[in-house]
Design a protein around this motif. Structure first.
Motif, short mmCIF file in Angstrom:
data_model
loop_
_atom_site.label_atom_id
_atom_site.label_comp_id
_atom_site.label_asym_id
_atom_site.label_seq_id
_atom_site.Cartn_x
_atom_site.Cartn_y
_atom_site.Cartn_z
N VAL A 61 105.75 -21.48 -9.16
CA VAL A 61 105.87 -21.09 -10.57
C VAL A 61 105.44 -19.64 -10.77
O VAL A 61 106.11 -18.85 -11.45
N ASP A 62 104.33 -19.27 -10.14
CA ASP A 62 103.80 -17.91 -10.31
C ASP A 62 104.74 -16.85 -9.74
O ASP A 62 104.67 -15.68 -10.13
N ARG A 63 105.61 -17.24 -8.81
CA ARG A 63 106.57 -16.28 -8.27
C ARG A 63 107.47 -15.72 -9.37
O ARG A 63 107.96 -14.60 -9.28
N PHE A 64 107.74 -16.51 -10.40
CA PHE A 64 108.56 -16.06 -11.51
C PHE A 64 107.81 -15.13 -12.45
O PHE A 64 108.43 -14.38 -13.21
N LEU A 65 106.48 -15.18 -12.42
CA LEU A 65 105.65 -14.50 -13.42
C LEU A 65 104.98 -13.24 -12.91
O LEU A 65 104.66 -12.34 -13.71
N TYR A 66 104.72 -13.19 -11.61
CA TYR A 66 103.94 -12.10 -11.04
C TYR A 66 104.63 -11.50 -9.82
O TYR A 66 105.39 -12.17 -9.12
N ASP A 67 104.35 -10.24 -9.58
CA ASP A 67 104.79 -9.56 -8.37
C ASP A 67 103.57 -9.27 -7.51
O ASP A 67 102.41 -9.36 -7.96
N SER A 68 103.82 -8.88 -6.27
CA SER A 68 102.75 -8.49 -5.36
C SER A 68 103.07 -7.12 -4.78
O SER A 68 104.18 -6.59 -4.94
N LEU A 69 102.11 -6.54 -4.12
CA LEU A 69 102.29 -5.19 -3.58
C LEU A 69 103.41 -5.14 -2.56
O LEU A 69 104.15 -4.15 -2.50
N LEU A 70 103.54 -6.17 -1.77
CA LEU A 70 104.61 -6.23 -0.77
C LEU A 70 105.50 -7.44 -1.04
O LEU A 70 105.05 -8.45 -1.58
N GLY A 71 106.74 -7.32 -0.65
CA GLY A 71 107.65 -8.45 -0.67
C GLY A 71 107.93 -8.86 0.76
O GLY A 71 107.53 -8.20 1.72
N PHE A 72 108.63 -9.97 0.90
CA PHE A 72 108.92 -10.49 2.24
C PHE A 72 110.38 -10.92 2.31
O PHE A 72 110.89 -11.58 1.42
N GLU A 73 111.02 -10.52 3.40
CA GLU A 73 112.40 -10.91 3.65
C GLU A 73 112.45 -12.37 4.09
O GLU A 73 111.43 -12.95 4.47
N ASN A 164 98.16 -9.48 4.00
CA ASN A 164 97.37 -10.37 3.14
C ASN A 164 97.12 -9.75 1.78
O ASN A 164 97.34 -10.40 0.74
N LEU A 165 96.66 -8.50 1.75
CA LEU A 165 96.49 -7.82 0.46
C LEU A 165 97.82 -7.71 -0.27
O LEU A 165 97.90 -7.89 -1.48
N GLY A 166 98.87 -7.45 0.51
CA GLY A 166 100.19 -7.26 -0.08
C GLY A 166 100.78 -8.50 -0.70
O GLY A 166 101.70 -8.41 -1.52
N ALA A 167 100.29 -9.68 -0.34
CA ALA A 167 100.82 -10.93 -0.88
C ALA A 167 100.07 -11.39 -2.14
O ALA A 167 100.49 -12.36 -2.78
N LEU A 168 98.99 -10.72 -2.51
CA LEU A 168 98.21 -11.14 -3.68
C LEU A 168 99.00 -10.90 -4.97
O LEU A 168 99.43 -9.78 -5.24
N PRO A 169 99.22 -11.94 -5.80
CA PRO A 169 99.87 -11.72 -7.10
C PRO A 169 99.00 -10.83 -7.97
O PRO A 169 97.78 -11.03 -8.07
N ILE A 170 99.63 -9.85 -8.61
CA ILE A 170 98.88 -8.87 -9.40
C ILE A 170 98.98 -9.20 -10.89
O ILE A 170 100.08 -9.32 -11.46
#
Length: 503
Positions: A61-73, A164-170
């Motif tokens: 659910v949070d994937r729709f609401l928040y972004d993170s520093l890095l994305g993943f293919e 790990n830091l890059g996957a944290l929802p901001i």
């Protein structure tokens, strides 16, 4: 205006992952605007605050609401997210933000806010469930708003610090200042915002008005809580639901033209032994006897309805950089007589909890476990637990001796807070493990960066499995099936930016 740059645009997970190959099939039709994307989830996401959950359903659910520093293919490789560029060592990381980022209320996302997110999660007094998972405890994060950079220093080495830091929802500034609003709402830079939250029924998300995207990006997303997979499959067949993940045989009814299937291979069958002082399962002899009394191959077959595979480790196999087999040879084989000799003398009474959202296979496996352990002289009480109750177990709020549910991660370092360190409420080590061999191997692995530390990470997993702290017994394919929409998976979840409604 927030422009959606491509199908894999910025966007960023715990308890599930590992994208597999495309299972084939196609939904058919052409992308059309103005439609609603409806997906089913097997349990209520509960608290939507992305820094205070360990549930995979909430992560989706949070994937729709928040972004993170890095994305993943889809293949697990990193790509820019909120950060345009980044660099890191084992103890430092620096992220340079994109210049066009705005929060849902239109305010710019600043480097100061991003640094505050990292510092908040890394401060033990805040009791975030993401500490040690995405952010090492005690990190220092500083910001340069003019340059748009965030610099992070960790007091301990982390082999995958940037990932790990890059996957944290901001979370945006207003949400950081008032976390209570995040429980049933949102304040992020994601494509959608929460417009309605009805716990245990549905959550409605509205696309941000400033989001411009390709044809087919849904205007609205409805997330329906449906605990019965047969019901979910029927709704996909009828067109009332566009996508859902399946753990049982109902997915076999959803094949052929008109259906899109994305396979997800994940470690789903795991036995956790609670080692809190005074519990029977804190005794290594009891754990050994319990495992000897179980036919783990039969457990695998029953749990996966005959469609699973033997596990090789604790991390999602498609995404882990470490590919060793850490299970074979480290778990005692079936020896019912030896197990019964120990257990009948001790006659332990065990509360075994199992995840009710695992489908019919999970229930059948739990009943098989009960049968085989009772034959060995164990008094077994089975308790099915909901998604919310799994979160309560992870928070140290429910009593249990043995748990049958997975902790799904994509990197071996993400397991560290669950397998070591402080127990709840001060940490995530909910089974109270104290495995010195594991800690020593982790310490050695963290001194190396990336996959160069895989021999040490493999040694750490073997230490946990050999000590029978945690025993994996099944990998399962948990496909996401879609109808009326095209989509891709990243980190095992639906990537919101990839959804295209068809007509």
């Amino acid at each position: 205006m927030k422009a959606l740059r491509c199908a894999a645009a910025a966007g960023a997970v715990v308890l599930l992952a590992a994208c597999g190959d495309d299972g084939g099939g196609a939904s058919g039709g052409r992308p059309v605007d103005g439609k609603t994307f409806t997906m089913a989830v097997p349990g209520d996401p509960g608290n939507l605050d992305p820094h205070f959950t360990s549930l995979s359903v909430t992560g989706q659910v949070d994937r729709f609401l928040y972004d993170s520093l890095l994305g993943f293919e889809p293949d697990g490789k990193t790509r820019p997210g909120l950060a345009a560029t980044w660099e890191s060592t084992g103890t430092t990381a620096k992220f340079t933000l994109r210049k066009d980022i705005t929060c849902a209320d239109g305010t710019p996302l600043t480097a100061t806010t991003v640094a505050a997110n990292i510092a908040f999660v890394g401060d033990p007094k805040n009791s975030s469930t993401r500490i040690g998972l995405y952010v090492p405890a005690g990190v220092k994060a500083t910001a340069d708003d003019a340059a748009g950079t965030v610099s992070v220093t960790s007091p301990t080495a982390d082999a995958f610090l940037d990932r790990n830091l890059g996957a944290l929802p901001i979370v945006c500034a207003k949400g950081m200042a008032d976390r209570a609003k995040l429980k049933q709402s949102s304040d992020g830079t994601g494509l959608y915002t929460v417009s309605e939250a009805v716990p245990d029924d549905h959550y409605t998300l509205a696309r941000r008005k400033d989001v411009t995207g390709p044809v087919g990006l849904p205007e609205k997303v409805v997330i329906r809580v449906i605990t019965n997979e047969t019901t979910t499959a029927n709704l996909v067949l009828s067109g009332e639901v566009n996508a859902a993940r399946f753990t049982g045989p109902d997915s076999q009814r959803l094949q052929g033209d008109g259906f899109l299937k994305r396979d997800v291979l994940a470690p789903t069958g795991e036995l956790w032994f609670n080692q809190k002082k005074g519990l029977p399962t804190a005794d290594p002899a009891v754990r050994t006897a319990l495992v000897q009394s179980l036919d783990l191959k039969q457990m695998q077959q029953v749990f996966t309805s005959g469609r699973g595979a033997a596990p090789t480790g604790l991390v999602a196999p498609a995404n882990t950089p470490c590919k060793g087999d850490n299970v074979t040879g480290n778990v005692p084989g079936l020896d019912a007589a030896a197990g019964k000799a120990v257990l009948s003398a001790k006659s332990p009474k065990l509360t075994v909890v199992w995840g009710a959202t695992g489908g019919a296979g999970a229930q059948a496996a739990a009943e098989l476990l009960q049968q085989q352990w009772q034959a060995a002289g164990v008094r077994v009480e089975l308790k099915s637990v909901t998604t919310t109750q799994v979160g309560q177990i992870a928070a140290g709020q429910l009593a249990w001796d043995v748990a049958m549910f997975p902790i799904g991660v994509t990197l071996p370092s993400q397991l560290v807070p669950f397998l070591s360190g402080p127990t709840p409420p001060d940490g995530a080590n909910f089974a109270a493990f104290d495995n010195k061999a594991y800690a020593e191997a982790v310490a050695a692995a963290q001194k190396l960066t990336g996959d160069s530390g895989c021999p040490q990470w493999d040694a750490a997993e073997k230490a946990v499995i050999k000590n029978l702290d945690l025993v994996p017994f099944a990998n399962s394919n948990l496909p996401v099936v879609a109808r009326g929409a095209e989509l891709e998976l990243t980190e095992g979840d639906i990537d919101p930016a990839s959804i295209r409604m068809l007509g």
